[in-house]
Design a protein around this motif. Structure first.
Motif, short mmCIF file in Angstrom:
data_model
loop_
_atom_site.label_atom_id
_atom_site.label_comp_id
_atom_site.label_asym_id
_atom_site.label_seq_id
_atom_site.Cartn_x
_atom_site.Cartn_y
_atom_site.Cartn_z
N TYR A 461 0.87 -1.06 0.01
CA TYR A 461 -0.10 -0.18 -0.28
C TYR A 461 0.77 1.23 0.16
O TYR A 461 0.71 2.42 -0.59
CB TYR A 461 -1.15 0.11 1.30
CG TYR A 461 -1.54 -1.67 1.31
CD1 TYR A 461 -2.01 -1.73 0.74
CD2 TYR A 461 -2.33 -1.58 2.42
CE1 TYR A 461 -2.62 -2.82 0.61
CE2 TYR A 461 -2.49 -2.70 2.72
CZ TYR A 461 -3.49 -3.53 1.62
OH TYR A 461 -4.06 -4.27 1.86
N GLU A 465 1.00 3.59 -3.33
CA GLU A 465 -0.16 5.01 -2.91
C GLU A 465 0.59 6.22 -2.67
O GLU A 465 0.13 7.39 -2.22
CB GLU A 465 -1.02 4.76 -1.49
CG GLU A 465 -2.25 3.77 -2.15
CD GLU A 465 -3.08 3.50 -0.47
OE1 GLU A 465 -2.68 4.49 0.13
OE2 GLU A 465 -3.75 2.56 -0.83
N LYS A 466 2.06 6.05 -2.75
CA LYS A 466 3.13 6.31 -2.15
C LYS A 466 3.54 7.33 -0.83
O LYS A 466 3.36 8.84 -1.31
CB LYS A 466 3.93 7.21 -3.56
CG LYS A 466 4.18 6.84 -4.48
CD LYS A 466 4.12 7.50 -5.96
CE LYS A 466 4.51 7.28 -7.59
NZ LYS A 466 3.97 5.55 -8.02
N LYS A 467 2.88 6.47 -0.12
CA LYS A 467 2.30 7.78 1.66
C LYS A 467 3.96 7.51 2.05
O LYS A 467 4.19 6.29 2.61
CB LYS A 467 1.01 6.76 1.53
CG LYS A 467 -0.25 7.81 0.56
CD LYS A 467 -1.64 7.09 1.68
CE LYS A 467 -2.85 8.72 0.93
NZ LYS A 467 -3.77 7.72 1.45
#
Length: 496
Positions: A461, A465-467
């Motif tokens: 994730y 999501e590049k979070k």
């Protein structure tokens, strides 16, 4: 590319997995260290002789007068003939499995059979429902279940499986059982799942690093085998190396599948492997022996930041989703130096490779990490015995005999066959395969992740999501903790 090189590459592709299958699980124990995870030592292959081989411990006159022993297993791909095969066909793995069955049948006077059904991703629910239905109906249709490792553990606290620690003749101290897996999955004197030499898919699903030898020479890459031996194959090493190879070879002004890369690594299963590869557990046992989360300690956060940077900031990385048909295309077509993949990749995709490749472990986090580790991707088989399977003495004896036979005859057959072709294989890669296999690391949180809100997928994730990891974890921590508590309490409620 000459015919000689093509032949050598094809033989290597066919033999890489066979060579590794030959190595027993004796080295995958539960050796502890001061590192964050259970840092198992690098294991070498052990030669078994008549004088030194451990006995399977079964009484020599043990017989069961034609009793049936039926295995419920998946019918797809790798698992179709993993447990039972119907005929000999001259293929080494198939025939070894066939002979294993006949030896145990003749020795114990049993009839070993199989019921195959769809049971991989997308079909696992129906597979599990059949197990539940059999138990609820009081049937003893199956004596052993060879289930999809990731999903079958979701049934742990449903009361449908037998505590393997109470099954006669099963001896998990023997080298044909993976003791690290046993230690991690044993909770409150209960063990419902086991693995080891009985499942060669556990080995084939282990992640390693493949490298293109031609590209290594082209870019003057230092000897990667020596880098591994010196303990310097680390995150920083691979990051720097990969970043130096990023070429728009088709000249269209953008980096696509047709260009040249340092590393191919899809953003699905490969994201999960960094937890064990960097020796960072999802869960651990506290001083009282209770299972606690370890996902958000300081080291885990540093690892997460490094993983996110590799996938999103390094221009030498080619990454798309694992399901994309071009997920590994640059490496397969000779346009990438490295590809991190499971060992079955050698058989499935590199059999007809036009270039020579080598194989080394997945990198360590840093040089302070003692050993190289890997993840066995979660589609391998775990073994469990339904609650109402029948005569546990017979079931335990047959299961132990089959596991031991795998260790004594099936596995050495793979090894001896591979050795016959040693002249055409890369001896360095064979050495590296010992390291890969010996570094397989299991963890209660890894194996039970499906029961804990899929927590091992958090790196997926994060990358997709590049979070930042910290924000994702903060959002999900309460869910992970609640699910883990429910699982542990379920085990506690079933304490013998």
């Amino acid at each position: 590319m000459t015919t000689r090189i093509k032949t050598t590459s094809a033989l290597l592709a066919a033999l890489l997995l066979i060579s590794l299958l030959a190595l027993s699980f004796a080295g995958c124990g539960s050796k502890k260290s001061d590192a964050p995870g259970q840092d198992t030592g690098t294991a070498a292959a052990e030669t078994t002789t008549e004088e030194t081989a451990p006995s399977d411990g079964l009484p020599p006159d043990l017989r069961f007068d034609g009793e049936k022993y039926i295995i419920y297993s998946r019918e797809e791909h790798l698992w179709m003939n993993e447990m039972v095969t119907d005929d000999m066909n001259g293929e080494i793995v198939n025939d070894a499995v066939y002979n294993r069955q006949k030896v145990v049948e003749d020795r114990l006077g049993v009839d070993i059979g199989v019921v195959r059904a769809p049971g991989s991703w997308g079909s696992h629910i129906q597979f599990h429902d059949k197990v539940r239905a059999n138990v609820q109906a009081g049937d003893n249709e199956f004596q052993l279940v060879a289930g999809y490792a990731y999903y079958v553990t979701s049934m742990a606290i449903e009361g449908v499986f037998t505590n393997l620690l109470h099954v006669p003749y099963l001896n998990f101290d023997r080298p044909w059982w993976n003791s690290n897996l046993r230690d991690e999955l044993t909770l409150y004197d209960q063990l419902y799942y086991a693995g080891g030499d009985l499942s060669y898919t556990m080995i084939g699903q282990m992640f390693a690093t493949f490298f293109n030898k031609d590209m290594a020479e082209k870019f003057s890459v230092p000897d990667l085998y020596d880098t591994v031996r010196e303990g310097k194959w680390t995150y920083d090493t691979i990051y720097t190396l990969v970043a130096s190879i990023s070429n728009d070879i088709d000249g269209d002004g953008k980096m696509t599948v047709n260009d040249e890369y340092g590393l191919v690594i899809p953003d699905g299963n490969q994201c999960d492997l960094f937890w064990p590869a960097f020796n960072q557990p999802l869960t651990a046992r506290d001083e009282s022996g209770e299972i606690v989360l370890r996902m958000n300690d300081e080291r885990a956060v540093m690892i997460a930041d490094a993983v996110l940077q590799l996938f999103t900031k390094n221009e030498g990385v080619y990454t798309v989703n694992e399901g994309d048909p071009d997920a590994h295309t640059p490496f397969i077509h000779g346009r990438a130096l490295l590809d991190i993949n499971v060992l079955n990749f050698a058989i499935d995709r590199l059999r007809d490779s036009s270039f020579e490749y080598g194989i080394i472990p997945v990198p360590k986090y840093d040089e302070n990490q003692q050993n190289y580790h890997t993840l066995s991707q979660d589609a391998y088989s775990l073994f469990c015995i339904p609650k109402n399977a029948g005569d546990l003495e017979m079931i335990g004896a047959v299961t132990e005999a089959m596991a031991a036979e795998s260790y004594f005859s099936v596995t050495p057959a793979f090894f001896e066959t591979a050795m016959k072709y040693k002249y055409s294989t890369d001896e360095n890669s064979i050495e590296m395969l010992d390291i890969v296999r010996g570094g397989a690391l299991f963890n209660f949180g890894f194996v039970n992740s499906v029961s804990c809100e899929n927590m091992i997928h958090i790196f997926r994730y994060m990358v997709m999501e590049k979070k930042p990891f910290t924000s994702l974890y903060a959002k999900n921590e309460s869910r992970y903790q609640a699910a883990l508590t429910k699982l542990v309490e379920g085990y506690k409620a079933m304490k013998p």
